[in-house]
Scaffold this active site. Structure first.
Site, short mmCIF file in Angstrom:
data_model
loop_
_atom_site.label_atom_id
_atom_site.label_comp_id
_atom_site.label_asym_id
_atom_site.label_seq_id
_atom_site.Cartn_x
_atom_site.Cartn_y
_atom_site.Cartn_z
N LYS A 134 -7.24 -5.05 -4.89
CA LYS A 134 -5.93 -5.38 -4.33
C LYS A 134 -5.81 -6.88 -4.07
O LYS A 134 -4.79 -7.50 -4.42
CB LYS A 134 -5.72 -4.60 -3.02
CG LYS A 134 -5.57 -3.10 -3.19
CD LYS A 134 -5.33 -2.44 -1.83
CE LYS A 134 -5.14 -0.94 -1.98
NZ LYS A 134 -4.87 -0.28 -0.68
N ILE A 160 -1.49 1.46 -14.06
CA ILE A 160 -2.85 1.15 -14.49
C ILE A 160 -3.82 1.71 -13.47
O ILE A 160 -3.57 1.65 -12.26
CB ILE A 160 -3.03 -0.38 -14.66
CG1 ILE A 160 -4.41 -0.70 -15.20
CG2 ILE A 160 -2.74 -1.12 -13.37
CD1 ILE A 160 -4.57 -2.16 -15.61
N GLY A 220 -5.06 3.56 -3.59
CA GLY A 220 -6.30 4.20 -4.02
C GLY A 220 -6.11 5.64 -4.42
O GLY A 220 -7.09 6.32 -4.75
N ASP A 222 0.85 -1.18 0.00
CA ASP A 222 0.00 0.00 0.00
C ASP A 222 0.90 1.24 0.00
O ASP A 222 2.11 1.14 0.24
CB ASP A 222 -0.89 -0.03 1.24
CG ASP A 222 -1.81 1.18 1.32
OD1 ASP A 222 -2.29 1.63 0.27
OD2 ASP A 222 -2.03 1.68 2.44
N LYS A 223 0.34 2.39 -0.27
CA LYS A 223 1.14 3.61 -0.29
C LYS A 223 0.96 4.41 1.00
O LYS A 223 1.90 4.59 1.78
CB LYS A 223 0.78 4.49 -1.49
CG LYS A 223 1.65 5.74 -1.59
CD LYS A 223 1.17 6.68 -2.66
CE LYS A 223 -0.06 7.45 -2.22
NZ LYS A 223 0.21 8.42 -1.14
N GLY A 253 -7.81 2.14 -11.69
CA GLY A 253 -8.75 1.18 -11.13
C GLY A 253 -9.79 0.70 -12.13
O GLY A 253 -10.12 -0.49 -12.16
N THR A 262 -9.59 0.53 -15.43
CA THR A 262 -8.95 -0.37 -16.40
C THR A 262 -8.56 -1.68 -15.74
O THR A 262 -8.61 -2.74 -16.38
CB THR A 262 -7.72 0.31 -17.01
OG1 THR A 262 -8.07 1.63 -17.46
CG2 THR A 262 -7.17 -0.48 -18.16
#
Length: 1330
Positions: free
Chosen positions: A995, A958, A883, A381-382, A960, A962
């Site tokens: 995810k 990419i 996200g 995660d970021k 979400g 797509t």
């Protein structure tokens, strides 16, 4: 009250719903015979009666245990009996007992950590429960009464999700009992709710009163089990879920069992050993049958009645028992013990300890430590994982005008410098913190306070407030306002309405409206709980007397709170008279700004010629004559006419610099005034559910729009120049991951209008803002604001800022009534409630007026770039699943060195599934051509490499939408092929479900080891799907930690956890498994070779006790010690050379057969050297077996010495004790045991042999002959193919020797009067001029 027909029809709904009535109800029809579970729970895995069968059942899942139980039972059959049946039971009983003791200890430990189980078991569904402050809630209850006059209750959910900030709960609306003392007799309502489920954020149902009125129930009415009542004297609730049906217990699925990759390989190894065992037994059986068939006149007794075939069948099972030690039964127990030792050292590693938070690594999964050394894909995660998740307001855009807050940026830079300096003295600061309370320490662990916040400051705050509030660090609270925005706000101080002029930068009436609404939205559009050190959280302060008269306030807000675009076309005379005065008489009321200095105002990004019609309208406002009713009170009381107004504007235009200086002086005066005021006023404490909420509230406070209190019906807000006003709160539409926004519906306290304030992700809000169908000029303004705001959002994202959009909507009374009717219907429904609520929110959150946007900085954690670079060098592919916006994610990827300058970015943002399929094909060809070019061009120098040494490659980005198409079955293969060829993948705008789908796709399709790391509830799904789940104890609660296998406090800890401990754990366990296989095969082959000289009869040349205990006890302890203490490579070497991470991978499958062949050779030497030494002698079978057993012991122990890279006094002691235990046992056995091993008699055998020199000569010759090939092979291999480990070790030795000689020469070159520098002290460097 309820007729029988209604009761009969309602029974059909019981499967879908739950009906709760008071358990004390006397009405037989009302108190239906509903059978629900009691509140008695068991959080442990075993009970007194279930332990034995349940534990045995679980242990029988291991194939080796089943095998040895079968052999023990087989030994009770007289025909195939090898030795006493009781002896055969010893190994399996010992193994099962040790494992059972370990299991019951773990179960007891989990019980201590779980829930308190006392008299709660007597609570039933339908019972009324009365609780007081600081008591724990025993079951899921519907809140019916609270001592709070507003019907509020505050709970702490730390026991449930780890979050320490308080949650607000509310008594069921429209309940007649609110505000009164609750009595059981007065409650006659019935509750219908959904069946028990594990969704903590959802509760659906309704309460039906005797009058037939239904009231909707939602999550804010539910008190969850294990939460704690805070700041509320008394609450009363009715139990709706009890025991194992509570949400807390349904989320407590117990410890998840994960099988490590090494354990799966071990099962394969065991199967190969079984196959080898069957081959040996078949060989013996066939040999025995042929021997019986061919024997003629034997000198010993032979059973002639049994046919050779049947005798061979019996021998087959006899040999199964004899050679049973080939299956490493003790290996399973050894692995359990080794893992406990490895976890102990991981848990106590100081490098994985966070001094600031007083937290260490948590090893929640005890059986997959070795998988840390096999990771191939890492999904991260970021926010909160790579970044601090400490949101700090950085900049904003309002009305299309960007306010960079440069002073705030400089403050953050200074803070970073202070942070670095504080790190050096953190140990000194922490030495005086022994008095910190337990509760404060617990809060600080979840807060992640920065190192730069000194401990003295924390101690002072802890004295005034025993509980640390969430997300309120000093750097987040002290926001320095932007001078340009301050200047515009100070136009309210002018006695006239400002004139819009591009050259002077004066704000328009419309712009001031936007600014006011913007900060009001920041202050109230949240779920922040407000308190102060001297005031409980649930008490809302009374509104203070406004600084202006009510008539003046109404006049101001009538002019500033109109709908912006409708006002451009139709303006009433009342809206064009008068002007607000001294609107910001108290600026900068939040924060200490003594060091604040104003920089020259920045140029506005809005074009000055954009609002020609607006300027003309404002000129007409100013030329209107003012009557006595439109007078306003200024700093100098007097009546202003139109001429004076125009003169003031003229002065402003001709001397803008003087105006700016006046503004600066006013601000500085206000700062000093507010600093004095802040010393006497209570500091407001904000407890937010997320750090970005707190950051926005503090930003609004910096501009004097202060949230002072909250209740269920209203909000108390301080507005600049006005004072405290109560804002009626009508509805809150909470944030969720699907809507990606939050809204509040309020009634403006002065205008009476119903206003919706919304904040959320820009990708959602920008689509909901539409150009109003009004005048063309208004449409141009709206379009310009949208374009400028979008430009600013893109700029913020490129800087790595988290972006949010702020919008509003004014509702008409009829429109609000229609929406309210649908909202109440959705709230009171049970089926499809989420869909109905989503539709209701969608109807409300449309046609919004865009106010502006915010940029919040979330800084990268320390050492994240170095960690990611090291992981990539170790061969681990790192993916980011976030996200956030695409630009933000790319910026973070650049900052953390996941994306290098030489890398080529591949972006997939498609509008349809067909476009996605075509683009995936195109990018595959592009990547293939790029790879071909790299292979064609010879690698010379640094060609194709970045400055850090990593190979340049492709980075796939990419979004979400797509990603949804790419994960479908038709495109899954193309996406997988493309992503595997890329160096890294960044998935933006991804949902929690996406995810987990990405992790599952890579894990299942590629068959690789995956690791997922995250810090929030939205990361739980991917953490659970991955082979190894890592939770970071961050700002978003403990959901990720509680779902993880390992929990750390910083991303940088992954570097040592994987590269060092993962490497050690895997290599140690892999080598231990190979060693166990080696020693078992080697010892079993001694018995197998003996069969060629005893007619394949299944006889053995040793007594049964030595046969059983040799592998189980005498040779099992040294590999345990080595597997716990050995360091095949030093920690600093593994950190400096991440490439070594791959050297230990998959060593068990490839080394298995080499180990078996080596064991066969050593067994041949160990058997035949004594055989030829005693050939022709009359020694008995036990006398022949004595030197063989002793030689085997020496060979096995010295083999461990050769293979062990570390030799300490502990290793030497264990080896000596193992040898001593064997010789001590056999000597005592030969001295005192006469009938212990029938039919053989071991008395005097060992004592006789050990007194003869031949015994020692045979043992020495056998040992040397067996081990020489291994020594030669290892020496030759290391010479021809030196590993990176050996090179590093040699380099370290050479460097240390060079350093020592250099220091010695330097000492000799100096005069004798000067103190010599110690050559052994690397901290003393000689001067360069020597």
């Amino acid at each position: 009250m309820y007729n029988s027909e209604r009761l009969k029809s309602s029974k059909g709904l019981l499967r879908k719903r739950r009906t709760i009535v008071p358990s004390s109800a006397e009405d037989e029809q009302l108190s239906l015979p509903l059978k629900y579970k009691s509140n008695k729970i068991r959080t442990t895995k075993y009970s007194l009666f279930s332990f034995l069968p349940k534990n045995l059942f679980e242990q029988l899942h291991r194939f080796a245990n089943v095998y040895f139980i079968f052999l023990a039972a087989l030994n009770f059959v007289p025909v195939v009996e090898v030795f006493q049946p009781e002896i055969a039971l010893v190994p399996i009983i010992l193994v099962l007992s040790v494992t059972a003791v370990k299991d019951i200890w773990e179960d007891y430990r989990s019980k201590q950590k779980a829930y308190i189980e006392q008299c709660w078991k007597d609570v039933r569904v339908g019972d009324f429960v009365r609780l007081s402050c600081n008591e724990i809630i025993p079951a899921d209850m519907l809140l019916l009464y609270s001592s709070d006059p507003h019907g509020l209750c505050y709970i702490e959910t730390a026991n449930l999700d780890g979050e320490t900030n308080l949650k607000q709960r509310q008594v069921v609306s429209d309940l007649p009992l609110q505000g009164l003392q609750f009595t059981l007799e007065s409650f006659h309502s019935r509750v219908e709710c959904e069946n028990p489920n594990n969704d903590l954020s959802r509760f659906r149902g309704y309460m039906e009163h005797p009058s037939g009125v239904r009231v909707g129930l939602h999550n804010n009415n539910l008190l969850l089990r294990s939460c704690t009542i805070r700041n509320t004297e008394t609450v009363v609730g009715i139990v709706v879920y009890a025991g194992h049906e509570t949400k807390a217990m349904m989320n407590n699925s117990g410890p998840r069992y994960k099988r490590s990759q090494l354990e799966k390989h071990l099962n394969t190894v065991v199967l190969w050993c079984v196959l080898l065992l069957i081959i040996m037994c078949l060989t013996t059986a066939i040999g025995h049958g042929l021997w019986l068939k061919n024997i003629k006149d034997s000198v010993f007794k032979v059973d002639k009645e049994t046919s050779p075939a049947l005798a061979a069948f019996y021998v087959f099972w006899t040999m199964i028992i004899v050679l049973q030690v080939l299956i490493p039964i003790s290996l399973y127990v050894s692995i359990e013990v080794v893992k406990l030792g490895q976890i102990y050292f991981i848990h106590n590693d100081l490098a994985l300890y966070n001094k600031q938070l007083d937290s260490r690594i948590q090893c929640r999964a005890l059986n997959i430590t070795e998988d840390l050394g096999q990771i191939q894909y890492l999904f991260s995660d970021k926010t909160g994982t790579l970044t601090e998740n400490k949101m700090v307001f950085r900049r904003c855009s309002i009305f299309g005008v960007e306010y960079p807050h440069e002073e705030n940026a400089r403050r953050l830079e200074v803070y970073e410098a202070e942070r670095s300096e504080a790190a050096a003295r953190s140990v000194t600061l922490r030495s005086g913190c022994s008095g910190r309370s337990v509760s404060c320490r617990h809060s600080s662990v979840s807060l992640h306070t920065l190192a730069a916040e000194s401990e003295e400051e924390e101690q002072l705050s802890n004295r005034t407030q025993p509980r640390t509030r969430a997300f309120c660090s000093r750097v987040a609270k002290e926001v320095l306002p932007d001078p340009e925005l301050v200047r515009k706000l100070n136009w309210f101080r002018s006695p006239v309405l400002p004139l819009r002029d591009g050259s002077s930068g004066t704000p328009s009436n419309l712009e001031l409206t936007y600014i006011t609404d913007f900060f009001l939205a920041l202050a109230i559009c949240n779920s922040v709980v407000v308190s102060s050190p001297s005031q409980p959280r649930h008490v809302v302060p009374e509104a203070r007397t406004p600084l202006k008269s009510l008539d003046e306030i109404k006049l101001i807000f009538q002019r500033l709170s109109f709908s912006p675009f409708s006002a451009l076309s139709i303006l009433s005379p009342l809206q064009t008279k008068g002007s607000p005065h001294s609107f910001t008489s108290r600026m900068f009321s939040g924060g200490k700004t003594g060091s604040f200095t104003l920089s020259p105002p920045t140029n506005c990004t809005t074009d000055g010629s954009e609002t020609g019609l607006e300027s003309n309208l404002e000129i007409s406002y100013l030329r209107c004559e003012h009557d006595s009713s439109s007078r306003v009170k200024g700093r100098d009381t007097g009546q202003m006419d139109g001429r004076g107004t125009e003169d003031d504007i003229k002065d402003i235009k001709t001397n803008p610099e003087g105006t700016r200086q006046d503004v600066e002086q006013d601000v500085e005066d206000l700062i000093r005034e507010e600093d004095c005021k802040s010393d006497t006023d209570d500091e407001l404490l904000y407890e937010a559910e997320s750090p970005d909420e707190a950051a926005l509230v503090y930003a609004a406070q910096a501009y004097c729009c202060t949230l002072r209190g909250r209740s269920a019906e209203s909000l108390l807000v301080d507005l600049p120049g006005i004072g405290s006003l109560a804002v009626p709160l009508l509805h809150i539409l909470s944030f969720d991951s699907n809507r990606k926004k939050m809204s509040v519906v309020v009634r403006h306290p002065l205008t009476g209008q119903v206003v919706v304030y919304t904040k959320g992700a820009d990708s959602v809000i920008m689509d909901l803002t539409e150009t109003p169908k009004v005048a063309e000029e208004a449409q141009e303004i709206c379009s310009h604001i949208r374009e400028q705001t979008q430009h600013h959002l893109d700029s913020y994202a490129r800087e790595g800022l988290r972006t949010l959009c702020i919008a509003k909507k004014v509702l008409g009374e009829e429109e609000y009534k229609v929406w309210l009717k649908g909202q109440l219907l959705a709230e009171s429904s049970i089926e499809n409630r989420e869909e109905l609520l989503a539709e209701s929110a969608h109807r409300l959150e449309t046609n919004l007026t865009l106010l502006g946007s915010t940029g919040i900085v979330d800084r990268l954690q320390k050492e994240v770039p170095e960690t990611i670079e090291a992981l990539q060098r170790a061969g681990i592919k790192v993916w980011i699943l976030t996200g956030d916006k695409q630009e933000t994610a790319i910026n973070i990827a650049n900052a953390c060195k996941l994306l290098c300058p030489e890398d080529q970015l591949l972006t997939i943002n498609c509008g349809s599934k067909d476009a996605c399929a075509a683009l995936l094909k195109e990018l595959q060809l592009k990547v293939q051509h790029g790879e071909d070019r790299l292979t064609e061009v010879p690698a010379a120098g640094n060609h194709g490499k970045s400055s850090s040494g990593s190979v340049a490659g492709f980075i796939l980005v990419i979004d979400g939408r797509t990603l949804d198409w790419a994960l479908q079955d038709e495109l899954k293969k193309d996406f997988l092929q493309l992503s595997c060829r890329c160096k890294a993948v960044i998935c933006c705008r991804s949902t929690p479900l996406q995810k987990s789908q990405v992790v599952r796709l890579i894990r299942d399709q590629l068959g690789v080891m995956t690791l997922a790391v995250g810090d929030g509830a939205n990361d739980v799904s991917m953490i659970q799907v991955a082979d190894v789940g890592i939770g970071i104890s961050g700002q978003e609660g403990m959901q990720a930690v509680m779902s993880s296998d390992f929990a750390i406090s910083r991303f940088k800890h992954l570097r040592k956890l994987l590269l060092v401990h993962g490497h050690w754990c895997y290599s140690r366990l892999a080598n231990m498994i190979l060693y166990f296989i080696y020693k078992n095969v080697m010892f079993v082959n001694l018995l197998f070779w003996y069969q060629f000289f005893c007619g394949f009869s299944g006889s053995v040349m040793t007594n049964a006790w030595v046969l059983i205990l040799f592998n189980l006890l005498f040779t099992s302890v040294p590999p345990l010690v080595c597997a716990v203490l050995d360091r095949h490579t030093a920690a600093h070497t593994l950190m400096e050379l991440p490439e070594l991470y791959n050297t230990a991978k998959a060593s068990v499958p490839y080394m298995f057969w080499i180990t078996v062949l080596d064991a066969f050779y050593q067994s041949l030497v160990c058997f035949f050297v004594p055989y030829f030494a005693f050939a022709g002698s009359s020694v008995s079978e036990l006398s022949f077996g004595s030197p063989i057993n002793a030689s085997a012991l020496f060979i096995i122990l010295l083999h461990q010495v050769i293979e062990s890279p570390t030799l300490t006094w502990i290793h030497a002691l264990v080896l000596l004790l193992s040898a001593a235990s064997y010789f001590g046992f056999v000597l005592l056995f030969s001295l005192f045991c006469v009938t212990c091993s029938p039919p053989t008699n071991p008395v005097g055998v060992e004592t006789l042999h050990m007194s003869q020199p031949l015994f020692y000569i045979v043992c020495a010759l056998t040992t040397v002959t067996a081990l020489i090939p291994r020594l030669l092979f290892r020496a030759l291999f290391n010479t021809l193919h030196p590993s990176a480990v050996l090179k590093s070790a040699q380099t370290d030795n050479v460097d240390s020797e060079k350093y020592r000689h250099k220091m010695q020469r330097w000492n000799l070159s100096k005069t004798i009067n000067r103190l010599p520098v110690c050559a052994d002290n690397p901290g003393l460097e000689p001067s360069t001029d020597s």
